[in-house]
Scaffold this active site. Structure first.
Site, PDB file in Angstrom:
ATOM      1  N   HIS A 272       0.438  -1.302   0.161  1.00 55.32           N
ATOM      2  CA  HIS A 272      -0.176  -0.349   0.162  1.00 55.32           C
ATOM      3  C   HIS A 272       0.699   1.390   0.226  1.00 55.32           C
ATOM      4  O   HIS A 272       2.216   1.186   0.228  1.00 55.32           O
ATOM      5  CB  HIS A 272      -1.280   0.060   1.096  1.00 55.32           C
ATOM      6  CG  HIS A 272      -0.524  -0.133   2.405  1.00 55.32           C
ATOM      7  ND1 HIS A 272       0.179  -0.986   3.165  1.00 55.32           N
ATOM      8  CD2 HIS A 272       0.783   0.990   3.308  1.00 55.32           C
ATOM      9  CE1 HIS A 272       0.985  -1.005   4.085  1.00 55.32           C
ATOM     10  NE2 HIS A 272       0.766   0.067   4.318  1.00 55.32           N
TER      11      HIS A 272
ATOM     12  N   GLU B 163      -3.935  -3.870   6.562  1.00 50.10           N
ATOM     13  CA  GLU B 163      -4.849  -4.115   6.782  1.00 50.10           C
ATOM     14  C   GLU B 163      -5.798  -4.631   6.425  1.00 50.10           C
ATOM     15  O   GLU B 163      -5.704  -4.494   4.400  1.00 50.10           O
ATOM     16  CB  GLU B 163      -5.634  -3.296   8.421  1.00 50.10           C
ATOM     17  CG  GLU B 163      -4.654  -2.693   8.714  1.00 50.10           C
ATOM     18  CD  GLU B 163      -5.196  -0.950   9.387  1.00 50.10           C
ATOM     19  OE1 GLU B 163      -5.148  -1.312  10.471  1.00 50.10           O
ATOM     20  OE2 GLU B 163      -6.609  -1.241   9.450  1.00 50.10           O
TER      21      GLU B 163
ATOM     22  N   GLU C  54      -1.260  -4.200  18.994  1.00 51.22           N
ATOM     23  CA  GLU C  54      -0.750  -3.086  18.651  1.00 51.22           C
ATOM     24  C   GLU C  54      -1.546  -2.186  19.603  1.00 51.22           C
ATOM     25  O   GLU C  54      -2.302  -1.965  19.804  1.00 51.22           O
ATOM     26  CB  GLU C  54      -0.468  -2.768  17.359  1.00 51.22           C
ATOM     27  CG  GLU C  54       0.560  -3.686  16.244  1.00 51.22           C
ATOM     28  CD  GLU C  54       0.138  -3.547  14.629  1.00 51.22           C
ATOM     29  OE1 GLU C  54      -0.197  -2.344  14.435  1.00 51.22           O
ATOM     30  OE2 GLU C  54       0.896  -3.981  14.326  1.00 51.22           O
TER      31      GLU C  54
END
Length: 554
Positions: free
Chosen positions: A171, A263, A463
Site C-alpha cells: 500500500h 490491513e 498494537e
C-alpha cells in the site's frame, strides 16, 4: 546489492557447500495442523484412585500398584500430574520509522539506527518490525527488486541480537507528495492507474483512492501482463529467495499486507485519518464504484434474480459526518437490515474475504517450511460500535452488526492457514474515546476480536493505535493483553509498539517504556493468584473465572 553472510547456525558444512537441500515439505492439503489446545481443570492437590478389575498386578507410566482390593482387582494410586509449565510473557517488538529505508533504497540515519537497536536490545525488546515497501523495492520496473536497504537492516538486527518482523507493504503511505513520509505505490503501477483509473477504488462521488489496488481486479492481468495477486506473490517469493538463510532465525515473522495500511479492509476512510482515533467519527464510504467492482456486484445480483440490486452501493448512506440515525441505510431500523442490505453487505464483505484468502493461499505456499510465522492484520474500526448497524465497520468491509459477528469469519480464514491475527486498539479506552464520540468503543471491538481469536485458537499480536508513552496508555496495553494472554492454556501473544521515534528515548519516556517491556515479558503479569484450599496456584484471571466458580482471588 550489498552482500549479507548467513548467521553461524545457517552456514553450510563442507559437504553442503555447493548445495542447500530444500526442507521436507508436505502438500498443504496433507499438512498436520496443531490441534486446538485443550482446557485443563486446575489441579487442587488431590490424589486420585481407581479400581482396576484385572487378574494381575499392573502399573502405569505415572502410577503405582497398591494393595489388592477386596474384589480381586488392584487399586492404582495415580501420582500427581506434572506442574503447569513455566509462565511465558508477551514479547515486545518495536516498529521502526516509516522511512527506516529511504525511497532511494538505503537505510536512513544508519548510525542513529544502530544506536537505537543497541538500546532496544538492552531494554529486553524481542525485535523490531519494519515495513518492506513495494513502492521502494520494486519502484522502477516490474520484477526489478532492490533489497539493499533491507539487507542492511537484517545485518543490524543480527548484530544486536534482535529478531525481525517484516511487513509486506503493498500500500501507499502518506497523504501525498507534500508529506515528508510519502511512499507511493511503484512508479509503473501508478502509470497503469493513469491509463486505467479503474485500478483504483472509487466511491459513489467518483473520488478515487490510490492507497491500494482495487481488489475487484485481483485476477485481471492489468499490471504489465500480471494480475495484482501474481505481482504480490512474485514480490514475496523474491523476498524469500533473497533472505532464505535468515528466515526462521533472524526474520521470524512475516506480516502480509492485505489492504490500506496493510490491513484487510477497504479504504473507506483515508488511513491518515484512521491514525487519529480521537478525530471526528466518519461513517466512511462504500468503495464499490470502479468498473471491476460494479461488474462483480452486477453478476451477483443477476444470479439472485434481482438485477436492480447490481447498480452499485446502497442509497441513503448519508454523508461522512452525519449521525447514523439521520440516514436511511444506517439508522437502527434502516435498510441495512433488509433483504437488499443483507445481499449487498454479504457481497461486499465476501469479496474482501476472498481477497484475503487469495493472499493467505499465496503466502502459505511461498513461506511453507521456512520457519517463519505468518501474520495478517484487521483494522480497529471502533467509531460506531455502540450503534446497531456499526456503519464505519460496514463501509470498511466488516459485516459486523448488533446481530451478526463479522470478525469470526476472518478469524476462521486465518486459522485455516495457521496465521497470527494482528489488531490495534490495545491502548485505547472507552472513557477517553467517548468524550469525542459516545458511540465509540475500542474496548468493545478489541473484546470481540480477542473472542474470535480464542474461538479459533489463533495466536494474537496486539498494537497500539496512538504513539504515546504515558502511564495510562501503557497500563491499558497490559490490561488489554490480559483479555487474551493465558500462559497455562497455550495462547500465544506478542505486542508491537508503533512506532519508534525520538521521543521514545527521552529519559522519562524511556524509563516508562523499559518498565513496560519488563512487565509484558514477565509471565507473572498475566496470572492471578488463587487460593484453593490450602494450596496456592496461579491461573489467568479470565480463564480462572471460567474454570473455578468461587475461587478467592487476592
Amino acid at each position: 546489492m550489498a552482500a549479507l553472510s548467513p548467521p553461524p547456525s545457517a552456514l553450510p558444512g563442507p559437504a553442503a557447500a555447493h548445495s542447500r537441500p530444500d526442507p521436507p515439505r508436505l502438500a498443504p492439503s496433507l499438512a498436520l495442523r496443531p490441534a486446538a489446545a485443550s482446557r485443563r481443570v486446575p489441579h487442587c492437590g488431590l490424589a486420585v484412585s481407581a479400581r482396576l478389575y484385572s487378574s494381575g498386578p499392573s502399573s502405569g507410566a505415572n502410577g503405582s500398584v497398591g494393595d489388592p482390593s477386596p474384589w480381586g482387582g488392584e487399586e492404582l494410586q495415580h501420582g500427581l500430574p506434572p506442574p503447569p509449565r513455566a509462565a511465558v510473557g508477551a514479547p515486545v517488538f518495536v516498529t521502526l520509522p516509516v522511512d527506516a529505508v529511504a525511497p532511494g533504497g538505503r537505510v536512513a540515519r544508519r548510525k542513529a539506527m544502530a544506536a537505537s537497536f543497541m538500546a532496544l536490545a538492552a531494554a529486553g525488546v524481542e525485535g523490531v518490525a519494519v515495513e518492506v515497501w513495494w513502492g521502494i523495492v520494486e519502484r522502477d520496473a516490474p520484477g526489478a527488486y532492490d533489497w539493499a536497504g533491507y539487507v542492511d537492516l537484517v545485518s543490524l538486527a543480527r548484530r544486536h541480537g534482535l529478531k525481525l518482523r517484516v511487513i509486506m507493504a503493498f500500500h501507499q503511505f502518506g497523504s501525498g507528495p507534500g508529506d515528508p513520509c510519502w511512499i507511493p505505490l511503484p512508479r509503473w503501477v501508478l502509470e497503469e492507474m493513469e491509463i486505467n483509473p479503474d485500478l483504483s477504488f472509487s466511491d459513489r462521488f467518483g473520488r478515487r483512492s490510490r492507497e491500494y489496488i482495487s481488489l475487484g481486479c485481483d485476477n485481471v492481468p492489468i499490471l504489465k501482463g500480471r494480475t495484482p495477486i501474481q505481482a504480490y506473490s512474485d514480490f514475496m517469493r523474491n523476498f524469500r529467495d533473497t533472505f532464505q538463510d535468515f528466515l526462521g532465525i533472524i526474520i521470524t515473522e512475516v506480516q502480509i499486507g492485505m489492504g490500506p495500511a496493510g490491513e484487510l479492509r477497504y479504504p473507506s476512510c483515508p488511513s491518515e485519518k484512521l491514525a487519529r482515533p480521537n478525530s471526528l467519527p466518519e461513517l466512511g464510504e462504500f468503495q464499490c464504484y470502479d468498473k471491476y467492482m460494479l461488474a462483480s456486484i452486477n453478476a451477483c445480483a443477476q444470479n439472485v434474480g434481482m438485477s436492480a440490486w447490481g447498480s452499485g452501493g446502497p442509497l441513503g448512506a448519508g454523508n461522512l459526518f452525519q449521525n447514523p440515525e439521520g440516514t436511511h441505510f444506517f439508522k437502527n431500523d434502516g435498510s441495512w437490515n433488509t433483504a437488499y442490505g443483507q445481499f449487498f453487505l454479504e457481497w461486499y464483505s465476501g469479496l474482501l474475504l476472498l481477497h484475503g484468502e487469495r493472499l493467505c493461499m499465496a503466502a502459505d505456499a511461498i513461506f511453507w517450511g521456512t520457519g517463519v510465522k505468518i501474520l495478517a492484520k484487521v483494522g480497529g474500526i471502533h467509531w460506531h460500535y455502540g450503534t446497531n448497524s456499526h456503519p464505519s465497520e460496514l463501509t470498511a468491509g466488516y459485516y459486523n452488526t448488533l446481530t451478526r459477528d463479522g470478525y469470526l469469519p476472518i478469524a476462521r480464514l486465518f486459522s485455516r492457514y495457521r496465521m497470527t491475527l494482528c489488531c490495534a486498539c490495545f491502548d485505547l479506552r472507552d472513557a477517553e474515546m467517548g468524550q469525542v464520540n459516545p458511540e465509540s468503543s475500542p474496548e468493545g471491538v478489541l473484546r470481540q476480536l480477542v473472542y474470535a481469536a480464542r474461538m479459533c485458537n489463533l495466536p494474537l499480536t496486539g498494537e497500539n493505535s496512538v504513539t504515546r508513552l504515558d502511564d495510562e496508555s501503557l497500563n491499558q496495553v497490559v490490561k488489554s493483553s490480559k483479555l487474551y494472554k493465558d500462559s497455562l492454556y497455550g495462547h500465544s501473544l506478542s505486542f508491537n509498539f508503533v512506532r519508534m521515534n525520538k521521543n521514545l528515548f527521552d529519559r522519562h519516556n524511556w524509563t516508562r517504556f523499559t518498565r513496560f517491556v519488563r512487565q509484558m515479558s514477565d509471565g507473572r503479569t498475566f496470572q492471578a493468584k488463587l487460593d484453593i484450599g490450602a494450596r496456592e496456584s496461579y491461573f489467568h484471571s479470565v480463564s480462572a473465572s471460567e474454570e473455578i466458580g468461587r475461587a478467592r482471588i487476592f
